[in-house]
Design a protein around this motif. Structure first.
Motif, short mmCIF file in Angstrom:
data_model
loop_
_atom_site.label_atom_id
_atom_site.label_comp_id
_atom_site.label_asym_id
_atom_site.label_seq_id
_atom_site.Cartn_x
_atom_site.Cartn_y
_atom_site.Cartn_z
N TRP A 65 36.88 46.40 37.67
CA TRP A 65 37.14 45.14 38.00
C TRP A 65 38.32 44.81 36.85
O TRP A 65 39.24 43.68 37.01
CB TRP A 65 35.74 44.12 37.44
N GLN A 66 38.13 45.27 35.83
CA GLN A 66 39.42 44.97 34.81
C GLN A 66 40.75 45.46 35.38
O GLN A 66 41.72 44.60 35.26
CB GLN A 66 39.14 45.80 33.62
N ALA A 67 40.72 46.50 36.08
CA ALA A 67 41.96 46.93 36.62
C ALA A 67 42.21 46.13 38.02
O ALA A 67 43.70 45.80 38.17
CB ALA A 67 41.76 48.41 37.35
N ARG A 68 41.21 45.58 38.59
CA ARG A 68 41.77 44.36 39.68
C ARG A 68 42.23 43.41 38.97
O ARG A 68 43.08 42.55 39.59
CB ARG A 68 40.26 44.14 40.33
N LEU A 69 41.87 42.93 37.93
CA LEU A 69 42.30 41.57 37.29
C LEU A 69 43.78 41.69 36.95
O LEU A 69 44.42 40.66 36.68
CB LEU A 69 41.59 41.46 35.83
N SER A 70 44.26 42.98 36.79
CA SER A 70 45.53 43.21 36.50
C SER A 70 46.41 43.25 37.66
O SER A 70 47.78 43.38 37.42
CB SER A 70 45.74 44.52 35.56
N ASP A 71 45.94 43.32 38.63
CA ASP A 71 46.76 43.46 40.01
C ASP A 71 46.65 42.26 40.79
O ASP A 71 45.77 41.68 41.16
CB ASP A 71 45.93 44.57 40.88
N GLN A 72 47.86 41.43 40.74
CA GLN A 72 47.96 39.99 40.94
C GLN A 72 47.53 39.87 42.49
O GLN A 72 46.85 38.99 42.96
CB GLN A 72 49.31 39.36 40.73
N ILE A 73 48.02 40.56 43.45
CA ILE A 73 47.89 40.59 44.90
C ILE A 73 46.37 40.95 45.23
O ILE A 73 45.87 40.12 45.94
CB ILE A 73 48.68 41.73 45.50
N GLU A 74 45.58 41.95 44.48
CA GLU A 74 44.31 42.21 44.87
C GLU A 74 43.48 41.18 44.20
O GLU A 74 42.39 40.82 44.96
CB GLU A 74 44.08 43.44 44.23
N LEU A 75 43.85 40.55 43.18
CA LEU A 75 43.21 39.36 42.50
C LEU A 75 43.24 38.10 43.29
O LEU A 75 42.18 37.68 43.62
CB LEU A 75 43.43 38.98 41.10
N GLU A 76 44.33 37.83 43.88
CA GLU A 76 44.35 36.71 44.77
C GLU A 76 43.42 36.92 45.90
O GLU A 76 43.07 35.94 46.70
CB GLU A 76 45.70 36.35 45.05
N ARG A 77 43.59 38.23 46.50
CA ARG A 77 42.97 38.38 47.78
C ARG A 77 41.14 37.98 47.85
O ARG A 77 40.64 37.40 48.39
CB ARG A 77 43.06 39.91 48.21
#
Length: 270
Positions: A65-77
């Motif tokens: 989840w922390q890795a996802r938080l740093s990925d703007q595109i994935e977080l927005e999805r």
């Protein structure tokens, strides 16, 4: 509420989008949710119902989840998928949205944890039933431009360049002082208008919250002097739109009305 941490490889978990009263599940049928591996479904909680989806626990460990938080595109999805489910449910029944990535290891733990919060959920649902959230922003007009006191250009002689006109320094200071006073008057007037707008909208709303004004992007000349959100009964939405138009005409202020939204700001800490 969220449970995360080491989980058995391949284990599933329950992702919770929201808690509702008597949801119309047809509203969420076909929505992808946050994964395409299982449909969005419901979890009965006595008089309440949770809108849920089965996900892989390994997709929601702290590290992932922390890795996802740093990925703007994935977080927005993920944020959009979460909001789409919440909005669909809220369009049909009173709904308390839960924070993104609210997760439990299994249905039993989800029922136990959410059941302990039933009183708070019911309080929030009673507060927001048949209401929506609306945003109101008020902007101050651009600051008055400083009067440069320029006169028509004329050809200067060497003597003119070396010797300022009599009283030029005092005139410059007076212009600066006058410009500052005009800016302060303009700002004070904008703040008074913001307070008046807020008071009138609060008179129509069931509840309200004042938020921190946004700092405008570089190059934006407007200054935000009111950023507020209001809980408004559905049957008064037309009144609110009319009030916003009336306030614009009466005050001449730049007033933005947005909504209706799911009342995230008025469900409390659940």
């Amino acid at each position: 509420m969220t449970e995360r941490g080491p989980v058995p490889s391949g284990a599933n978990a329950i992702y919770v989008f929201a808690v509702c009263w008597n949801p119309d599940l047809s509203a969420v049928v076909g929505l992808p949710g946050v994964t395409d591996e299982a449909p969005v479904s419901s979890l009965p909680l006595g008089t309440l119902t949770a809108i849920v989806q089965t996900v892989r626990s390994s997709d929601f460990t702290d590290e992932v989840w922390q890795a996802r938080l740093s990925d703007q595109i994935e977080l927005e999805r993920y944020a959009r998928a979460h909001h789409d489910v919440v909005s669909a449910a809220a369009a049909r029944c009173p709904t308390v949205p839960l924070p993104m990535a609210t997760l439990y290891h299994d249905e039993e733990r989800a029922r136990e944890a959410l059941g302990k919060e039933a009183g708070r959920f019911n309080t929030a649902l009673r507060r927001i039933a048949h209401h929506a959230e609306w945003g109101v922003k008020v902007y101050a007009p651009p600051c008055p431009r400083e009067d440069t006191g320029q006169t028509p250009i004329r050809r200067l002689t060497p003597t003119d360049r070396s010797r300022p006109a009599p009283g030029a320094g005092l005139a410059y200071l007076n212009r600066k002082r006058g410009a500052q006073e005009r800016r302060e008057r303009s700002q004070d007037e904008a703040l008074r208008t913001a307070e008046a707008v807020d008071a009138e909208v609060r008179g129509l709303a069931t509840a309200s919250r004042r938020l921190r004004p946004h700092v405008q992007p570089s190059g934006e000349h407007r200054v935000q002097v009111l950023n507020a959100t209001y809980l408004v009964a559905e049957h008064r939405a037309g009144e609110l739109a009319l009030l916003a138009r009336t306030l614009r005409e009466r005050t001449g202020a730049d007033i933005e009305l947005s909504g209706p939204w799911v009342p995230y700001s008025f469900v409390g800490e659940v």
